[in-house]
Design a protein around this motif. Structure first.
Motif, PDB file in Angstrom:
ATOM      1  N   THR A 127       1.025  -1.239   0.306  1.00  0.00           N
ATOM      2  CA  THR A 127      -0.062  -0.070   0.088  1.00  0.00           C
ATOM      3  C   THR A 127       0.879   1.246   0.247  1.00  0.00           C
ATOM      4  N   VAL A 128       0.421   2.442  -0.015  1.00  0.00           N
ATOM      5  CA  VAL A 128       1.105   3.633  -0.168  1.00  0.00           C
ATOM      6  C   VAL A 128       1.654   3.720   1.151  1.00  0.00           C
ATOM      7  N   ASP A 129       1.306   3.283   2.295  1.00  0.00           N
ATOM      8  CA  ASP A 129       2.037   3.542   3.582  1.00  0.00           C
ATOM      9  C   ASP A 129       2.954   2.744   3.767  1.00  0.00           C
ATOM     10  N   GLU A 130       3.272   1.544   2.910  1.00  0.00           N
ATOM     11  CA  GLU A 130       4.167   0.595   3.157  1.00  0.00           C
ATOM     12  C   GLU A 130       5.351   0.788   2.251  1.00  0.00           C
ATOM     13  N   LYS A 131       5.363   1.715   1.079  1.00  0.00           N
ATOM     14  CA  LYS A 131       6.231   1.621  -0.049  1.00  0.00           C
ATOM     15  C   LYS A 131       7.714   2.045   0.438  1.00  0.00           C
ATOM     16  N   ASP A 132       7.754   2.524   1.633  1.00  0.00           N
ATOM     17  CA  ASP A 132       9.278   3.046   2.009  1.00  0.00           C
ATOM     18  C   ASP A 132      10.241   1.659   2.413  1.00  0.00           C
ATOM     19  N   PRO A 187      -8.228   0.743  10.107  1.00  0.00           N
ATOM     20  CA  PRO A 187      -9.224   1.666   9.591  1.00  0.00           C
ATOM     21  C   PRO A 187     -10.777   0.972   9.965  1.00  0.00           C
ATOM     22  N   SER A 188     -11.381   1.948  10.147  1.00  0.00           N
ATOM     23  CA  SER A 188     -12.784   1.866  10.863  1.00  0.00           C
ATOM     24  C   SER A 188     -13.584   0.975   9.866  1.00  0.00           C
ATOM     25  N   SER A 189     -13.121   1.236   8.426  1.00  0.00           N
ATOM     26  CA  SER A 189     -13.901   0.585   7.361  1.00  0.00           C
ATOM     27  C   SER A 189     -14.047  -0.948   7.497  1.00  0.00           C
ATOM     28  N   ALA A 190     -12.847  -1.442   8.483  1.00  0.00           N
ATOM     29  CA  ALA A 190     -12.676  -2.921   8.091  1.00  0.00           C
ATOM     30  C   ALA A 190     -13.700  -3.862   9.036  1.00  0.00           C
ATOM     31  N   PRO A 191     -13.930  -5.178   8.803  1.00  0.00           N
ATOM     32  CA  PRO A 191     -14.996  -5.745   9.502  1.00  0.00           C
ATOM     33  C   PRO A 191     -14.459  -5.512  11.092  1.00  0.00           C
ATOM     34  N   LEU A 192     -15.624  -5.663  11.718  1.00  0.00           N
ATOM     35  CA  LEU A 192     -15.482  -5.638  13.394  1.00  0.00           C
ATOM     36  C   LEU A 192     -14.399  -6.488  13.854  1.00  0.00           C
ATOM     37  N   LYS A 193     -14.645  -7.997  13.421  1.00  0.00           N
ATOM     38  CA  LYS A 193     -13.390  -8.893  13.910  1.00  0.00           C
ATOM     39  C   LYS A 193     -12.142  -8.402  13.603  1.00  0.00           C
ATOM     40  N   LEU A 206       8.652 -13.660  -7.272  1.00  0.00           N
ATOM     41  CA  LEU A 206       8.087 -12.717  -6.461  1.00  0.00           C
ATOM     42  C   LEU A 206       7.249 -11.838  -7.381  1.00  0.00           C
ATOM     43  N   LEU A 207       5.875 -11.642  -6.866  1.00  0.00           N
ATOM     44  CA  LEU A 207       4.975 -10.700  -7.746  1.00  0.00           C
ATOM     45  C   LEU A 207       4.666  -9.751  -6.440  1.00  0.00           C
ATOM     46  N   ILE A 208       4.787  -8.322  -6.784  1.00  0.00           N
ATOM     47  CA  ILE A 208       4.622  -7.351  -6.056  1.00  0.00           C
ATOM     48  C   ILE A 208       3.268  -6.805  -6.501  1.00  0.00           C
ATOM     49  N   VAL A 209       2.333  -6.649  -5.675  1.00  0.00           N
ATOM     50  CA  VAL A 209       1.017  -6.089  -5.957  1.00  0.00           C
ATOM     51  C   VAL A 209       0.737  -4.612  -5.289  1.00  0.00           C
ATOM     52  N   PHE A 210       0.960  -3.599  -6.202  1.00  0.00           N
ATOM     53  CA  PHE A 210       0.852  -2.184  -5.837  1.00  0.00           C
ATOM     54  C   PHE A 210      -0.686  -1.771  -5.788  1.00  0.00           C
ATOM     55  N   ILE A 211      -1.084  -1.508  -4.709  1.00  0.00           N
ATOM     56  CA  ILE A 211      -2.356  -1.086  -4.219  1.00  0.00           C
ATOM     57  C   ILE A 211      -2.642   0.257  -4.324  1.00  0.00           C
ATOM     58  N   TYR A 212      -3.579   0.774  -5.304  1.00  0.00           N
ATOM     59  CA  TYR A 212      -3.984   2.244  -5.346  1.00  0.00           C
ATOM     60  C   TYR A 212      -5.177   2.424  -4.825  1.00  0.00           C
ATOM     61  N   ARG A 213      -5.347   3.755  -4.488  1.00  0.00           N
ATOM     62  CA  ARG A 213      -6.655   4.398  -3.705  1.00  0.00           C
ATOM     63  C   ARG A 213      -7.509   4.865  -4.985  1.00  0.00           C
ATOM     64  N   HIS A 214      -6.953   4.973  -6.070  1.00  0.00           N
ATOM     65  CA  HIS A 214      -7.599   5.909  -7.095  1.00  0.00           C
ATOM     66  C   HIS A 214      -7.030   5.241  -8.481  1.00  0.00           C
ATOM     67  N   GLN A 215      -7.954   5.568  -9.354  1.00  0.00           N
ATOM     68  CA  GLN A 215      -7.441   5.123 -10.751  1.00  0.00           C
ATOM     69  C   GLN A 215      -6.494   6.038 -11.232  1.00  0.00           C
ATOM     70  N   LEU A 216      -5.450   5.621 -11.792  1.00  0.00           N
ATOM     71  CA  LEU A 216      -4.483   6.251 -12.488  1.00  0.00           C
ATOM     72  C   LEU A 216      -4.772   6.752 -13.872  1.00  0.00           C
ATOM     73  N   HIS A 220      -8.102   0.050  -5.235  1.00  0.00           N
ATOM     74  CA  HIS A 220      -9.186  -0.254  -4.292  1.00  0.00           C
ATOM     75  C   HIS A 220      -9.498   1.018  -3.142  1.00  0.00           C
ATOM     76  N   GLN A 221     -10.793   1.262  -3.454  1.00  0.00           N
ATOM     77  CA  GLN A 221     -11.157   2.437  -2.832  1.00  0.00           C
ATOM     78  C   GLN A 221     -11.117   2.853  -1.408  1.00  0.00           C
ATOM     79  N   GLU A 222     -11.318   1.399  -0.469  1.00  0.00           N
ATOM     80  CA  GLU A 222     -11.580   1.781   1.006  1.00  0.00           C
ATOM     81  C   GLU A 222     -10.047   1.504   1.467  1.00  0.00           C
ATOM     82  N   ALA A 223     -10.162   2.040   2.693  1.00  0.00           N
ATOM     83  CA  ALA A 223      -8.545   2.050   3.548  1.00  0.00           C
ATOM     84  C   ALA A 223      -8.167   0.701   3.879  1.00  0.00           C
TER      85      ALA A 223
END
Length: 788
Positions: free
Chosen positions: A510-515, A728-734, A537-547, A582-585
């Motif tokens: 994710t963007v927070d883990e790129k460093d 993130p609060s959008s995650a399932p409760l568990k 190794l397959l790296i999956v870059f996850i965006y919050r918006h469309q490029l 993926h739009q959600e956090a």
């Protein structure tokens, strides 16, 4: 002295006159040389293998040709290995033939030729598969290694969970011959023993397996219920009673399948199989081999309710492995219940008999009968050798359990823990009533203690408040001690795999883990690419918006770095990347695998990874060994580092992670690392609805399906650097609650946090610290934020 002078004069003189003493010393050497010359001159004319004779007897041009071809018979070594001058333009490295790569089998048992134990082939039909076939499967399947049902034609619907093979010729009497052909194509040398039986037989699976386990594989076994052939040529075993064949006998039968297919056309399926066996092996059916017997009991128009009172008195019936024929599935289940109860009663009698023997023999042992432990036959309690080996007792009440581990003060009793406490209380009250004549009614639990002793099992000590109904419900307090002993330890049979499978690492970023990706790639290159380890190794870059054209790509530098490694290691192409939006956090690992699993073959081994983990070859090998296609998935529990500025006093912080209680902990709430095969994932994913997938992860997928073993164990080779969890609060409760727990427990140990609290009180005073919040996650995190 005179002699030495004379010799010196003899060697240095030039006179003709020789001293007689010198002649006496040189005479043996002169005579030997003369004889050697004379003998060689006398032998030379008669030698046929001399150089002159050999050359004289051959054409000179023929000798030259043979010398160039290096095929001259009897040529001397000097001619064979004559040095050859190599010119400078000829100094080319010789071309080596390509060596074949050794491909080891997936399973070590295949490589070593180890066979499974028992294969059961059940003859059924489309009219009995739903009744007798299902009953046979439920009562026998969990005991044997492999069981397959065979029928002459396929019915409209087949029961779930059963391996059924149907044939197209629609001749029931030829089904055994077709079964032999099927075994020759699929399992010709896979099992030690093969059993052929009709679904009208009732088999006691546990006794059957016990029988074949006590027969040597070197014996030729053809066992069953002997019956005489119609022509009197020998005996055969009917399918109703069951037939056991060893691998050695079956191999002879498979070699004569053509004869069996041509000559065995009787209307009786059992007789066809019997003729085939008699012709192929020249052996008759027997009900025993060596000292082991195949016990059976044949019934006629069996009705359980009418006949069991008489049959249970017969030892032959109670000791039988096979009872046949069964009229329907209801009688099959009733008979199975009877034999289960019979086995239970026999086991209880053996236990009581063993207890009596232990008490009797104890009088001859050191210490006498006082040396007998309680319970009888259970090992004595573990004796710690030091204070570090003391087993801790857990204190509990009817509602909570206290200090169960190093990270919790108390926890509500629920699930299996609550059921365990309720069952122990119930057993205690029942045993007290048996002893005192049913005078007690349960009131409450005052204190409860339990501990797990690895030598004897779970021990309990309870303080119970009871009401004595014989004394107007007076309350009395009783202390009881109970032991739930460990039963027989069973080894789960697991296929043993070899370490040559390719491991496909999936790294979500994710963007927070790129460093941390650059360090991960560097570690992957040193650990896997440089050493030639079979990984990808397959790296999956996850965006919050469309490029699009107006937005800068946040992962552009990392993509360039991946391209650099691809160019550097062109031979393998073992690093690549893919992007997801993926739009959600919060993004579930289940969603990630749904998007990338189509890029791999069904037999590919997947390993979910995370930024910050240390890569080690031992970890990859353990993944290969613990992940078995169609059998088991692996969820390791890694060692996670505490926050460095909380556990270390000064910089620079150590780069390596040492496994100890001060630097980190094994995070049992971590499920992001997992390994499984693509085929297993896709099969389980079909059973998961879209609603269930929204609130679940991959661990929930395999746990809820219950089709595969889920192996969860501590993995010392999996180390992970400290990670600042954002929940993130959008995650399932568990998932949200699990994230909060991990964030709280992953900061530092209790002792280190207590030290920080003490220093904070000493520096700022106790008024600025609310001690009531120390046990809460939010209070602890807020405290650390204030300290930082």
């Amino acid at each position: 002295m005179a002699r030495h002078v004379t010799l010196l004069q003899c060697y240095n003189t030039i006179n003709v006159i020789i001293d007689p003493k010198c002649c006496r010393l040189l005479m043996p050497a002169i005579i030997g040389i003369s004889l050697g010359i004379a003998m060689s001159m006398m032998y030379a004319p008669f030698s046929e293998n001399s150089c002159e004779t050999f050359v004289a007897n051959h054409d000179p041009q023929e000798l030259v040709n043979k010398r160039e071809q290096k095929s001259l018979q009897g040529l001397e070594d000097s001619l064979k290995f004559e040095p050859k001058l190599r010119l400078q333009q000829e100094n080319v490295a010789p071309q080596r033939s390509p060596t074949k790569k050794l491909i080891r089998p997936r399973y070590a048992s295949t490589e070593l030729g180890i066979r499974e134990r028992l294969f059961v082939a059940v003859m059924t039909s489309k009219t009995t598969i739903d009744t007798l076939g299902v009953a046979f499967n439920k009562t026998v399947q969990h005991h044997v290694t492999k069981m397959v049902f065979f029928m002459e034609e396929k019915g409209q619907t087949l029961p779930a969970g059963m391996s059924v093979v149907s044939f197209s010729d629609k001749y029931p009497h030829l089904v055994p011959i077709h079964v032999l052909k099927y075994i020759s194509e699929h399992y010709p040398e896979t099992f030690d023993y093969y059993m052929f039986v009709s679904d009208r037989a009732y088999l006691r699976g546990e006794k059957l397996v016990d029988l074949v386990n006590h027969i040597s594989v070197s014996q030729h076994v053809y066992m069953g219920f002997p019956q005489m052939m119609k022509d009197g040529s020998g005996t055969y075993c009917p399918l109703e009673g069951g037939i056991i064949l060893s691998q050695s006998i079956l191999s002879r039968v498979l070699a004569e399948l053509d004869w069996c297919s041509t000559n065995c056309h009787s209307s009786d399926a059992s007789l066809n199989l019997g003729q085939c066996l008699l012709h192929s092996t020249d052996m008759n059916c027997q009900d025993h081999t060596g000292t082991k017997s195949y016990t059976y009991y044949k019934v006629s128009d069996f009705d359980f309710d009418d006949e069991i009172p008489k049959l249970k008195q017969k030892e032959v019936f109670n000791a039988s492995i096979s009872v046949f024929p069964m009229p329907d599935d209801i009688n099959h289940y009733k008979l199975h219940r009877y034999f289960c109860q019979h086995e239970l009663n026999q086991t209880k009698k053996e236990i009581e008999k063993t207890k009596d023997n232990i008490i009797y023999m104890s009088q001859f042992a050191p210490g006498g009968r006082e040396s007998v432990n309680w319970p009888i036959g259970v090992p004595e309690p573990y004796k710690p050798k030091s204070r570090f080996d003391v087993i801790r007792w857990d204190y509990f009440t009817e509602t909570h359990i206290y200090f169960q581990d190093d990270f919790t003060n108390y926890k509500e009793l629920k699930g299996v823990d609550k059921q365990d406490v309720q069952e122990v209380i119930k057993i205690s009250v029942n045993r007290l009533n048996e002893k005192y004549g049913n005078i007690f009614l349960y009131s409450s639990l005052v204190n409860g203690y339990r501990r797990f002793d690895p030598q004897r099992g779970m021990e309990y000590t309870l303080d119970l408040v009871l009401r004595d109904i014989s004394k107007q419900n007076w309350e009395v307090e009783k202390r009881v001690h109970l032991v739930r002993p460990l039963g027989r330890v069973e080894i789960v049979p697991m296929p043993y795999v070899t370490e040559n499978t390719r491991v496909n690492l999936i790294l979500p970023v994710t963007v927070d883990e790129k460093d941390g990706v650059a360090n991960f790639l560097d570690s992957y290159a040193k650990t896997c690419l440089d050493s030639g380890d079979n990984t990808y190794l397959l790296i999956v870059f996850i965006y919050r918006h469309q490029l699009d054209g107006g937005i800068e790509d946040t992962f552009s530098v990392l993509k360039s770095l991946v391209s650099y490694y691809e160019r550097k290691y062109q031979n393998g192409g073992k690093v690549s990347w893919v992007s997801l939006t993926h739009q959600e956090a919060y993004i579930s690992d289940l969603y990630i695998m749904d998007e990338v699993v189509s890029r791999f073959q069904p037999e590919s081994l997947m390993l979910l990874s995370s930024v910050g983990m240390e890569l080690a070859p031992d970890y990859f090998n353990r993944v290969r060994m613990n992940t078995i296609q169609g059998w088991q998935v692996f969820f390791p529990i890694g060692f996670w580092q505490y926050k460095p500025n909380l556990i270390y006093d000064q910089k620079p912080y150590p780069t390596n992670i040492d496994i100890n209680s001060k630097s980190g902990h094994y995070d049992a709430n971590s499920f992001e690392h997992s390994s499984f095969y693509v085929s297993d994932f896709t099969d389980m994913r079909k059973l998961f609805s879209a609603e269930e997938a929204q609130d679940s992860d991959i661990y929930d997928l395999f746990i809820k399906s219950q089709k595969l073993h889920v192996f969860r164990a501590i993995e010392p080779a999996l180390k992970h650097k400290f990670k600042n969890f954002s929940c993130p609060s959008s995650a399932p409760l568990k998932m949200f609650q699990r994230c909060l727990t991990r964030r709280s427990l992953g900061l530092a140990s209790r002792g280190q946090l207590a030290k920080l609290v003490f220093e904070h009180q000493k520096k700022f005073g106790p008024d600025q610290l609310n001690s009531n919040n120390l046990n809460q996650d939010s209070g602890r995190i807020q405290l650390i934020k204030n300290l930082n």
